[in-house]
Design a protein around this motif. Structure first.
Motif, PDB file in Angstrom:
ATOM      1  N   ASN A  80     -82.284 -47.947-112.258  1.00 48.03           N
ATOM      2  CA  ASN A  80     -81.715 -46.370-112.320  1.00 48.03           C
ATOM      3  C   ASN A  80     -81.833 -45.930-111.553  1.00 48.03           C
ATOM      4  N   ARG A  81     -82.834 -45.429-111.990  1.00 42.91           N
ATOM      5  CA  ARG A  81     -84.209 -43.987-111.473  1.00 42.91           C
ATOM      6  C   ARG A  81     -84.208 -44.439-109.676  1.00 42.91           C
ATOM      7  N   ALA A  82     -84.770 -45.119-109.455  1.00 42.93           N
ATOM      8  CA  ALA A  82     -84.235 -46.164-108.131  1.00 42.93           C
ATOM      9  C   ALA A  82     -83.265 -46.151-107.247  1.00 42.93           C
ATOM     10  N   LYS A  83     -82.090 -46.078-107.902  1.00 44.30           N
ATOM     11  CA  LYS A  83     -81.006 -46.073-107.445  1.00 44.30           C
ATOM     12  C   LYS A  83     -80.764 -44.461-106.998  1.00 44.30           C
ATOM     13  N   GLN A  84     -80.595 -43.830-107.638  1.00 43.91           N
ATOM     14  CA  GLN A  84     -81.001 -42.599-107.842  1.00 43.91           C
ATOM     15  C   GLN A  84     -81.637 -41.978-106.390  1.00 43.91           C
ATOM     16  N   SER A  85     -82.360 -42.318-106.711  1.00 46.52           N
ATOM     17  CA  SER A  85     -83.670 -41.720-105.400  1.00 46.52           C
ATOM     18  C   SER A  85     -82.919 -41.905-104.508  1.00 46.52           C
ATOM     19  N   PHE A  86     -82.255 -42.933-103.608  1.00 46.66           N
ATOM     20  CA  PHE A  86     -81.946 -43.892-102.831  1.00 46.66           C
ATOM     21  C   PHE A  86     -80.379 -42.685-102.986  1.00 46.66           C
ATOM     22  N   GLN A  87     -80.140 -42.222-103.227  1.00 49.20           N
ATOM     23  CA  GLN A  87     -78.406 -41.792-103.326  1.00 49.20           C
ATOM     24  C   GLN A  87     -78.793 -40.203-103.340  1.00 49.20           C
ATOM     25  N   GLU A  88     -80.326 -40.018-103.569  1.00 49.43           N
ATOM     26  CA  GLU A  88     -80.582 -38.845-102.741  1.00 49.43           C
ATOM     27  C   GLU A  88     -81.323 -38.497-101.793  1.00 49.43           C
ATOM     28  N   GLY A  89     -81.231 -39.883-101.200  1.00 50.45           N
ATOM     29  CA  GLY A  89     -81.885 -39.656 -99.355  1.00 50.45           C
ATOM     30  C   GLY A  89     -83.276 -39.819 -99.078  1.00 50.45           C
ATOM     31  N   VAL A  90     -84.054 -41.150 -99.732  1.00 47.30           N
ATOM     32  CA  VAL A  90     -84.877 -41.591-100.306  1.00 47.30           C
ATOM     33  C   VAL A  90     -85.455 -42.575 -99.688  1.00 47.30           C
ATOM     34  N   CYS A  91     -86.470 -43.152 -98.913  1.00 46.49           N
ATOM     35  CA  CYS A  91     -86.251 -44.082 -98.461  1.00 46.49           C
ATOM     36  C   CYS A  91     -87.503 -44.756 -98.601  1.00 46.49           C
ATOM     37  N   GLU A  92     -87.923 -44.265 -99.138  1.00 47.86           N
ATOM     38  CA  GLU A  92     -90.115 -45.158-100.044  1.00 47.86           C
ATOM     39  C   GLU A  92     -89.496 -44.495-101.211  1.00 47.86           C
ATOM     40  N   ILE A  93     -90.506 -45.680-101.881  1.00 49.66           N
ATOM     41  CA  ILE A  93     -90.532 -45.486-103.351  1.00 49.66           C
ATOM     42  C   ILE A  93     -92.126 -46.069-104.157  1.00 49.66           C
ATOM     43  N   TRP A  94     -92.896 -45.113-104.179  1.00 49.97           N
ATOM     44  CA  TRP A  94     -94.019 -45.568-104.714  1.00 49.97           C
ATOM     45  C   TRP A  94     -94.363 -46.135-106.694  1.00 49.97           C
ATOM     46  N   LEU A  95     -94.434 -47.238-106.911  1.00 46.95           N
ATOM     47  CA  LEU A  95     -95.124 -47.289-108.473  1.00 46.95           C
ATOM     48  C   LEU A  95     -96.155 -46.494-108.906  1.00 46.95           C
ATOM     49  N   THR A  96     -96.009 -45.811-109.645  1.00 46.82           N
ATOM     50  CA  THR A  96     -97.956 -45.923-110.116  1.00 46.82           C
ATOM     51  C   THR A  96     -97.338 -45.410-112.003  1.00 46.82           C
ATOM     52  N   SER A  97     -99.069 -45.584-111.632  1.00 45.20           N
ATOM     53  CA  SER A  97     -99.252 -46.314-113.532  1.00 45.20           C
ATOM     54  C   SER A  97    -100.783 -46.366-113.372  1.00 45.20           C
ATOM     55  N   GLU A  98    -101.505 -45.586-114.831  1.00 48.77           N
ATOM     56  CA  GLU A  98    -102.943 -46.184-114.835  1.00 48.77           C
ATOM     57  C   GLU A  98    -103.369 -47.785-114.797  1.00 48.77           C
ATOM     58  N   ASP A  99    -102.142 -48.108-114.735  1.00 47.67           N
ATOM     59  CA  ASP A  99    -102.203 -49.878-114.499  1.00 47.67           C
ATOM     60  C   ASP A  99    -100.905 -50.454-114.025  1.00 47.67           C
TER      61      ASP A  99
END
Length: 548
Positions: free
Chosen positions: A238-257
């Motif tokens: 859902n967060r990814a979909k919301q981001s795309f609806q706001e014009g994002v064109c690149e997603i980085w997945l992050t965490s300590e691992d």
């Protein structure tokens, strides 16, 4: 910076201290008050009239400067805190001098990062700035002397940053360092649907989990982020979909691992990635974050398929830290060099051209010359295009700090030798003349180029043409350097937008609905009435917490 009260508050609700007058005492004092004529021509009294008491300060009217150190997880936290503060009416400024309050978001991985953090606190205090501290340093060691009397917000409490800033502006010292739990189970952290100001409106950073399963002897981050706690797949999608609806064109997945994702909630990383791939629009890209070798070994087949997908960068960050098994054992890395090589060799075979980035620590306690030479051989063998070289720094409170240390001069020389080896080869020379598809997402540090990335997440500098920003375009590679290539757009190539809608403007808040916007307008209209102001702040806080 001296605190406005002697004791540190554990929570916002503890504003009334034990030293405050009780109602009976207040009534007794009132009987002994006598009127006194004020000397209006006194400069001291004029100054007192100009400076209202802390309880009369109107929250939301101040300027906030935010500084973040460290990893992309920290940067994501900083973006969320900026978004919430801006949504409440605070102005986020790039000018530290004009700010009323500094929000310092720290990193605890290396000594130099903490030194910068400590120096920034001192500078803020010298400049008479209000200060709120965040990130891994105060979370891991909140009782350090240089943190005394200062407001702190924990890494899992960033959804309450507005409350902490508000009370700090008033002169109170607040500390929120608790853990978020549901029925006794630790949660991944603050909600993912909070307001956010993306540093780059084209790039969304999503933390898929916090903490890890390791117990590395040199790591201080584990003290701050704790054990593994993953977000549910549905929330991440859902967060990814919301981001795309706001014009994002690149997603980085992050965490300590990232490789350990889902082990605490009965799922795994490939399952999450396949769900995310379904949500990525054409032209947009997904970049995976760091994964330690043990947690990707069992998923190699699926990971190779995912990394071969046209909307996923063929890039993976896999830290090796040392090519000596004895050193890895002292580090408690829970893998051997053969495991690392198995992962790299398999992915290079199944995903041709894949970029493998890795980390190496030089001079870990007990590392011999022979151990270090094994590391040099590993780098010579694989010639990693992206190599993060770190001189070992003992972090207070970690087991490695108590081990027998390698002399400083030896650590420095090994770091220099490895750096020379790394700079002795150019990984991109053979790509000159190639035609590559790249996604343009940012401006170069020198402001002379735009920065794009090809399918292997290799950096390609392109002409600074505003029409290219946020676009997928084909380029001819005409030059190569150590860390980048330069490309010229092909005249007959298709240039198309990677965003499905217009990106948010710089500084624009993500995640605000029309309902919340109306209440923010109400908030601004009530600034002259403090009672209404506080009521609306509570209302807005309630709405923010429930995603309105």
């Amino acid at each position: 910076m001296p605190a406005a009260c002697d004791s540190v508050l554990e929570d916002i609700e503890d504003i009334v201290s034990a030293e405050d007058l009780k109602p009976h005492d207040r009534q007794f004092v009132r009987k002994n008050v006598f009127p006194k004529v004020r000397k209006r021509n006194s400069q001291k009294n004029i100054q007192a009239e100009d400076d209202p008491p802390s309880d009369s300060i109107i929250p939301g009217a101040q300027k906030i400067w935010i500084r973040t150190w460290g990893c992309s997880h920290n940067n994501s936290d900083g973006e969320y805190m900026a978004g919430q503060l801006a949504a409440y009416g605070y102005k986020i400024t790039d000018n530290s001098a004009e700010a009323d309050l500094w929000l310092l978001n720290s990193c605890t991985v290396k000594n130099p990062a903490e030194d910068h953090f400590r120096n920034s606190i001192k500078k803020a205090q010298e400049g008479k700035k209000k200060v709120v501290l965040a990130g891994c340093v105060p979370q891991a060691q909140p009782r350090q002397d240089y943190l005394k009397g200062l407001s702190i917000i924990g890494v899992q409490q960033i959804d309450r940053v507005v409350e902490v800033v508000e009370e700090t502006i008033k002169g109170h010292s607040v500390r929120l360092l608790g853990q978020k739990k549901d029925n006794g189970k630790r949660l991944g952290g603050a909600r993912l649907d909070l307001p956010k100001i993306r540093k780059n409106p084209l790039i969304e950073i999503i933390s898929i989990n916090t903490g890890c399963l390791n117990a590395c002897t040199y790591c201080k981050t584990k003290h701050a982020r704790g054990d593994l706690a993953s977000y549910p797949i549905e929330e991440l999608v859902n967060r990814a979909k919301q981001s795309f609806q706001e014009g994002v064109c690149e997603i980085w997945l992050t965490s300590e691992d990232t490789g350990a994702y889902g082990r605490d909630i009965g799922t795994d990383l490939p399952t999450l990635l396949w769900k995310l791939v379904e949500a990525i629009p054409e032209g947009a890209m997904l970049r995976l974050g760091m994964t330690n070798p043990p947690y990707i070994l069992e998923h190699l087949e699926e990971m190779a398929k995912i990394l071969s997908h046209p909307r996923v960068y063929a890039f993976l960050h896999i830290p090796v830290q040392s090519a000596s098994d004895s050193v890895l054992m002292d580090m408690k890395r829970e893998y051997c060099v053969a495991d690392f090589k198995q992962v790299v060799d398999f992915l290079k075979e199944k995903v041709p051209g894949i970029t493998i980035a890795t980390d190496i620590i030089c001079g870990f306690p007990g590392e011999t010359d022979e151990d270090f030479q094994e590391t040099m051989k590993l780098v010579e063998q694989y010639r990693f295009p992206s190599l993060f070289i770190n001189q070992f720094y003992p972090r207070p409170g970690t087991p490695a700090a108590k081990m027998h240390q390698v002399p400083a001069a030896v650590k420095k020389q090994r770091t220099k030798d490895l750096s020379q080896l790394f700079h002795s080869y150019n990984p991109y020379d053979h790509k000159v003349g190639e035609r590559q598809r790249v996604l343009v997402t940012e401006e170069s540090f020198d402001s002379n180029y735009y920065v794009a990335h090809n399918p292997f997440y290799e950096q390609v500098l392109v002409p600074k043409d505003p029409l290219l920003m946020g676009k997928m375009v084909e380029v001819n590679i005409y030059e190569a350097g150590k860390h980048f290539m330069k490309g010229k757009p092909v005249s007959d190539a298709r240039v198309y937008s990677a965003s499905i809608t217009r990106p948010l403007g710089k500084g624009e808040v993500s995640g605000l609905t029309e309902v919340s916007k109306r209440h923010f307008l109400l908030y601004y209209s009530c600034k002259e009435n403090e009672t209404l102001l506080k009521r609306d702040l509570i209302l807005i806080l309630h709405l923010s917490r429930y995603g309105c």
